[in-house]
Design a protein around this motif. Sequence first.
Motif, short mmCIF file in Angstrom:
data_model
loop_
_atom_site.label_atom_id
_atom_site.label_comp_id
_atom_site.label_asym_id
_atom_site.label_seq_id
_atom_site.Cartn_x
_atom_site.Cartn_y
_atom_site.Cartn_z
N SER A 122 7.18 -8.12 0.99
CA SER A 122 6.41 -9.31 1.32
C SER A 122 7.14 -10.58 0.90
N ALA A 123 6.88 -11.66 1.59
CA ALA A 123 7.54 -12.94 1.32
C ALA A 123 7.14 -13.50 -0.03
N GLY A 124 7.98 -14.37 -0.55
CA GLY A 124 7.67 -15.04 -1.81
C GLY A 124 8.55 -14.64 -2.96
N ILE A 125 9.62 -13.91 -2.70
CA ILE A 125 10.52 -13.47 -3.77
C ILE A 125 11.45 -14.63 -4.16
N ASP A 126 11.58 -14.83 -5.47
CA ASP A 126 12.56 -15.79 -5.97
C ASP A 126 13.51 -15.07 -6.92
N ASP A 127 14.31 -15.81 -7.65
CA ASP A 127 15.33 -15.19 -8.50
C ASP A 127 14.75 -14.38 -9.65
N THR A 128 13.51 -14.65 -10.03
CA THR A 128 12.90 -13.96 -11.17
C THR A 128 11.85 -12.93 -10.77
N SER A 129 11.58 -12.81 -9.48
CA SER A 129 10.53 -11.89 -9.03
C SER A 129 10.94 -10.44 -9.22
N LYS A 130 9.95 -9.59 -9.48
CA LYS A 130 10.19 -8.15 -9.56
C LYS A 130 9.94 -7.53 -8.18
N TYR A 131 10.84 -6.65 -7.79
CA TYR A 131 10.67 -6.00 -6.49
C TYR A 131 9.37 -5.21 -6.43
N SER A 132 8.99 -4.62 -7.54
CA SER A 132 7.79 -3.78 -7.56
C SER A 132 6.54 -4.55 -7.16
N ASP A 133 6.56 -5.86 -7.33
CA ASP A 133 5.39 -6.68 -6.97
C ASP A 133 5.35 -7.00 -5.48
N HIS A 134 6.42 -6.72 -4.79
CA HIS A 134 6.52 -7.13 -3.38
C HIS A 134 6.80 -5.98 -2.42
N ILE A 135 7.20 -4.82 -2.93
CA ILE A 135 7.65 -3.74 -2.06
C ILE A 135 6.56 -2.69 -1.83
N THR A 136 6.40 -2.31 -0.57
CA THR A 136 5.58 -1.15 -0.20
C THR A 136 6.49 -0.19 0.54
N ILE A 137 6.56 1.05 0.06
CA ILE A 137 7.48 2.03 0.62
C ILE A 137 6.72 3.03 1.49
N TYR A 138 7.29 3.30 2.67
CA TYR A 138 6.72 4.35 3.51
C TYR A 138 7.18 5.69 2.96
N LYS A 139 6.24 6.53 2.59
CA LYS A 139 6.56 7.83 2.01
C LYS A 139 6.37 8.92 3.07
N GLN A 140 7.41 9.70 3.26
CA GLN A 140 7.34 10.80 4.21
C GLN A 140 7.46 12.13 3.48
N ASP A 141 6.78 13.15 4.00
CA ASP A 141 6.69 14.44 3.31
C ASP A 141 7.84 15.38 3.65
N SER A 142 8.61 15.07 4.68
CA SER A 142 9.70 15.96 5.08
C SER A 142 10.89 15.13 5.52
N ASP A 143 11.98 15.84 5.83
CA ASP A 143 13.19 15.15 6.27
C ASP A 143 13.07 14.66 7.71
N VAL A 144 12.09 15.18 8.46
CA VAL A 144 11.87 14.77 9.84
C VAL A 144 10.90 13.60 9.87
N LEU A 145 11.28 12.55 10.55
CA LEU A 145 10.44 11.35 10.62
C LEU A 145 9.20 11.61 11.46
N ASP A 146 8.04 11.41 10.86
CA ASP A 146 6.77 11.51 11.58
C ASP A 146 6.55 10.18 12.29
N THR A 147 6.84 10.14 13.59
CA THR A 147 6.82 8.87 14.32
C THR A 147 5.43 8.24 14.35
N ALA A 148 4.38 9.07 14.43
CA ALA A 148 3.03 8.54 14.48
C ALA A 148 2.66 7.88 13.16
N ALA A 149 2.95 8.56 12.03
CA ALA A 149 2.63 8.00 10.72
C ALA A 149 3.47 6.76 10.44
N PHE A 150 4.75 6.82 10.84
CA PHE A 150 5.62 5.66 10.65
C PHE A 150 5.12 4.46 11.45
N SER A 151 4.71 4.69 12.69
CA SER A 151 4.21 3.61 13.54
C SER A 151 2.95 3.00 12.94
#
Length: 328
Positions: A122-151
């Motif tokens: 998300s926008a709003g990162i400056d030199d002192t911001s923590k990534y953990s406050d701005h990042i949302t990671i898409y978590k997948q259960d397998s090595d194959v990309l689930d296109t529906a869940a990703f979309s």
Amino acid sequence: MMMLGHNRLRACLMASLTIIVAALLSSLPTVSASQECLQIREEYDLRSLARNDNVFLIVYDDETAHVQKNICNKLRLHDISGKKIGPNGSATIFAHLEVTATTRNFASTLNVGQFPSFLFISAGIDDTSKYSDHITIYKQDSDVLDTAAFSDFARKHVGFSPLGNDVFTIIFFDSVASRFVSYGNASGLNRLKQKGLALLVKFATLVGYKEPFKSIGKLYNRAFAMSLEYGIEYCSRHVVRMENNLQSGNLTPAEYHELQQKIAILKSFSQPKTLTAEDDKKIYTHVALHIGLIVAALILILLPADRNSEEDEEPFDTPVIAKVIDDK
């Protein structure tokens, strides 16, 4: 002198044809609006992008580079104008980070556990911001990309799926279609203008030979031809019929995609966009270039070929044989 004039005129015409063709190729209509994936090389790049804009980041290694290429290629081909504003009101920039020996430490600070990984920052990162406050990671259960869940993940954070559905339109042709429809079921001069616009698109498709431009150009040409033959309402009627067919549920994936593609093009006629002065300027420029190409080609064809006949020879080029005069 006449032969010299012909040579100069022919050379000028050839130069004119070369310039016109080069101009047409450089202004060849593009398929949909483009969205580039920016490459992230170091932490400074990411923080600079995420200062004012959201960032959708693809993190990958050498073995999963094909996933990044696939998504970024689809972004370049799809019209995402008006879709870049995320739910938080900020624009979204798409970027990619390849994990190498140089970038591995930086990637680890993003808490990336597998490849490929997809991060919404998300926008709003400056030199002192923590990534953990701005990042949302898409978590997948397998090595194959689930296109529906990703979309679903992408739509939630970006507002649309970067995977798209391989349905294309040609922006310049959409503008021509809008101007074409604006004349209605015309007669007289406006009818001639409509025929000229349809002919312009047909000539433009002759210049573009690559896919998907070539096959999509044929669909535009058919839409123009059918509208001229059966009236402007032709496209609207067929959009309704095709959308009903989509909802029938009796289509194969290939048939479903084919209908989606046809509907997208027909909507350029049934739901024309509002043209700007820049749109009209591009149309007039293409018309002028095509007319110039045709005129120069015709003159070049009709221009007499160079001849080395006796009529073109200079009088002094013919040797004069002296005759012996007998003195009597």
